[in-house]
Design a protein around this motif. Structure first.
Motif, PDB file in Angstrom:
ATOM      1  N   MET A 165       4.314 -16.854  -5.183  1.00  0.00           N
ATOM      2  CA  MET A 165       5.450 -17.696  -4.364  1.00  0.00           C
ATOM      3  C   MET A 165       4.935 -19.089  -4.356  1.00  0.00           C
ATOM      4  SD  MET A 165       8.412 -17.818  -3.714  1.00  0.00           S
ATOM      5  CE  MET A 165       8.891 -15.858  -3.903  1.00  0.00           C
ATOM      6  N   THR A 166       4.409 -19.799  -5.303  1.00  0.00           N
ATOM      7  CA  THR A 166       4.120 -21.223  -5.226  1.00  0.00           C
ATOM      8  C   THR A 166       5.339 -22.159  -5.165  1.00  0.00           C
ATOM      9  OG1 THR A 166       4.250 -21.222  -7.566  1.00  0.00           O
ATOM     10  CG2 THR A 166       2.337 -20.473  -7.048  1.00  0.00           C
ATOM     11  N   PRO A 167       5.184 -23.270  -4.784  1.00  0.00           N
ATOM     12  CA  PRO A 167       6.287 -24.309  -4.542  1.00  0.00           C
ATOM     13  C   PRO A 167       6.955 -24.382  -6.026  1.00  0.00           C
ATOM     14  CG  PRO A 167       4.240 -25.187  -3.854  1.00  0.00           C
ATOM     15  CD  PRO A 167       4.009 -24.043  -4.643  1.00  0.00           C
ATOM     16  N   GLU A 168       6.357 -24.050  -7.270  1.00  0.00           N
ATOM     17  CA  GLU A 168       7.156 -24.118  -8.542  1.00  0.00           C
ATOM     18  C   GLU A 168       8.063 -22.845  -8.701  1.00  0.00           C
ATOM     19  OE1 GLU A 168       5.477 -24.643 -13.082  1.00  0.00           O
ATOM     20  OE2 GLU A 168       4.094 -23.796 -11.603  1.00  0.00           O
ATOM     21  N   LEU A 169       7.805 -21.858  -8.295  1.00  0.00           N
ATOM     22  CA  LEU A 169       8.591 -20.616  -8.066  1.00  0.00           C
ATOM     23  C   LEU A 169       9.631 -20.643  -7.199  1.00  0.00           C
ATOM     24  CD1 LEU A 169       9.382 -17.990  -9.303  1.00  0.00           C
ATOM     25  CD2 LEU A 169       7.803 -16.721  -7.764  1.00  0.00           C
ATOM     26  N   LYS A 170       9.334 -21.184  -5.836  1.00  0.00           N
ATOM     27  CA  LYS A 170      10.239 -21.366  -4.817  1.00  0.00           C
ATOM     28  C   LYS A 170      11.512 -22.314  -5.454  1.00  0.00           C
ATOM     29  CE  LYS A 170       7.360 -20.698  -0.949  1.00  0.00           C
ATOM     30  NZ  LYS A 170       6.677 -21.207   0.033  1.00  0.00           N
ATOM     31  N   SER A 171      10.888 -23.371  -6.171  1.00  0.00           N
ATOM     32  CA  SER A 171      11.949 -24.364  -6.729  1.00  0.00           C
ATOM     33  C   SER A 171      12.755 -23.878  -7.868  1.00  0.00           C
ATOM     34  CB  SER A 171      11.240 -25.497  -7.405  1.00  0.00           C
ATOM     35  OG  SER A 171      12.087 -26.283  -7.965  1.00  0.00           O
ATOM     36  N   LEU A 172      12.173 -22.944  -8.735  1.00  0.00           N
ATOM     37  CA  LEU A 172      12.765 -22.122  -9.843  1.00  0.00           C
ATOM     38  C   LEU A 172      13.925 -21.231  -9.247  1.00  0.00           C
ATOM     39  CD1 LEU A 172      13.338 -21.746 -12.797  1.00  0.00           C
ATOM     40  CD2 LEU A 172      11.481 -20.041 -12.496  1.00  0.00           C
ATOM     41  N   LEU A 173      13.556 -20.434  -8.199  1.00  0.00           N
ATOM     42  CA  LEU A 173      14.587 -19.707  -7.648  1.00  0.00           C
ATOM     43  C   LEU A 173      15.556 -20.198  -6.964  1.00  0.00           C
ATOM     44  CD1 LEU A 173      11.869 -17.151  -5.964  1.00  0.00           C
ATOM     45  CD2 LEU A 173      13.352 -16.700  -8.114  1.00  0.00           C
ATOM     46  N   GLU A 174      15.372 -21.456  -6.320  1.00  0.00           N
ATOM     47  CA  GLU A 174      16.328 -22.347  -5.794  1.00  0.00           C
ATOM     48  C   GLU A 174      17.491 -22.884  -6.836  1.00  0.00           C
ATOM     49  OE1 GLU A 174      14.211 -25.092  -3.486  1.00  0.00           O
ATOM     50  OE2 GLU A 174      13.813 -23.479  -1.857  1.00  0.00           O
ATOM     51  N   ASP A 175      16.792 -23.072  -7.945  1.00  0.00           N
ATOM     52  CA  ASP A 175      17.831 -23.761  -8.913  1.00  0.00           C
ATOM     53  C   ASP A 175      18.760 -22.629  -9.562  1.00  0.00           C
ATOM     54  OD1 ASP A 175      16.698 -26.361  -8.551  1.00  0.00           O
ATOM     55  OD2 ASP A 175      15.474 -25.986 -10.283  1.00  0.00           O
ATOM     56  N   ASN A 176      18.099 -21.474  -9.606  1.00  0.00           N
ATOM     57  CA  ASN A 176      18.972 -20.345 -10.193  1.00  0.00           C
ATOM     58  C   ASN A 176      19.763 -19.653  -9.053  1.00  0.00           C
ATOM     59  OD1 ASN A 176      18.166 -20.890 -12.748  1.00  0.00           O
ATOM     60  ND2 ASN A 176      16.309 -19.852 -12.478  1.00  0.00           N
TER      61      ASN A 176
END
Length: 169
Positions: A158-169
């Motif tokens: 649950m990195t910032p990168e994954l959080k951002s990706l999940l928010e985008d989708n």
């Protein structure tokens, strides 16, 4: 001809469809396919899948597993990816004489068995699609599988990168 539409807009497309149908040759057989539109997977999701797969391979190597990053990615394709289907919806299987290793030519070919014919041994491979061909739903299943594998190995996912990706989708 390829059209993307919603049901409420279909009537507006009928004249265009009829014009196309009237323009095609009568002695040729055609296939009409209507399927639900799905967005292609995003480049961010693809980058994340490779990043996590690389981290997973690194952890496995440190634990003594003999695996390359490419082999780890292929294993994730085999576990969570999409089998290639032919035009009839059947799984694609290739057979080679046992001296030929199909994965050396196509990394997403998984050996599923052997048989003999006329005294020669053949290896049979199930063929999987590369993740670059997945739509957003297929890629979500693939990425979720990789995330679960990483969690099982104690990798922070649950990195910032994954959080951002999940928010985008």
């Amino acid at each position: 001809m390829k059209l993307k539409f919603k049901k409420d807009r279909f009537n507006f497309l009928l004249p265009q469809i009829l014009e196309f149908i009237n323009s095609i040759k009568e002695d040729i057989e055609y296939v009409l396919e209507i399927k639900q539109y799905r967005k292609p997977r995003s480049l961010n999701a693809n980058n994340l899948s490779w990043k996590l797969t690389d981290e997973l391979a690194d952890v496995l190597i440190l634990r003594g597993v003999k695996i390359t990053k490419e082999e780890c990615h292929a294993e994730m394709i085999f576990r969570y990816g999409q089998v290639m289907l032919d035009e009839n919806g059947e799984q694609v299987v290739y057979s080679t004489s046992s001296g030929v290793s199909l994965p050396e030519f196509y990394p997403y070919a998984k050996a599923i068995g052997e048989s003999e014919l006329n005294g020669k041994t053949f290896t049979h491979y199930r063929i999987y699609r590369g993740s670059h061909t997945y739509d957003s739903r297929e890629f979500s299943v693939f990425l979720t599988g990789i995330i679960e594998e990483c969690k099982e190995q104690g990798i922070e996912v649950m990195t910032p990168e994954l959080k951002s990706l999940l928010e985008d989708n």
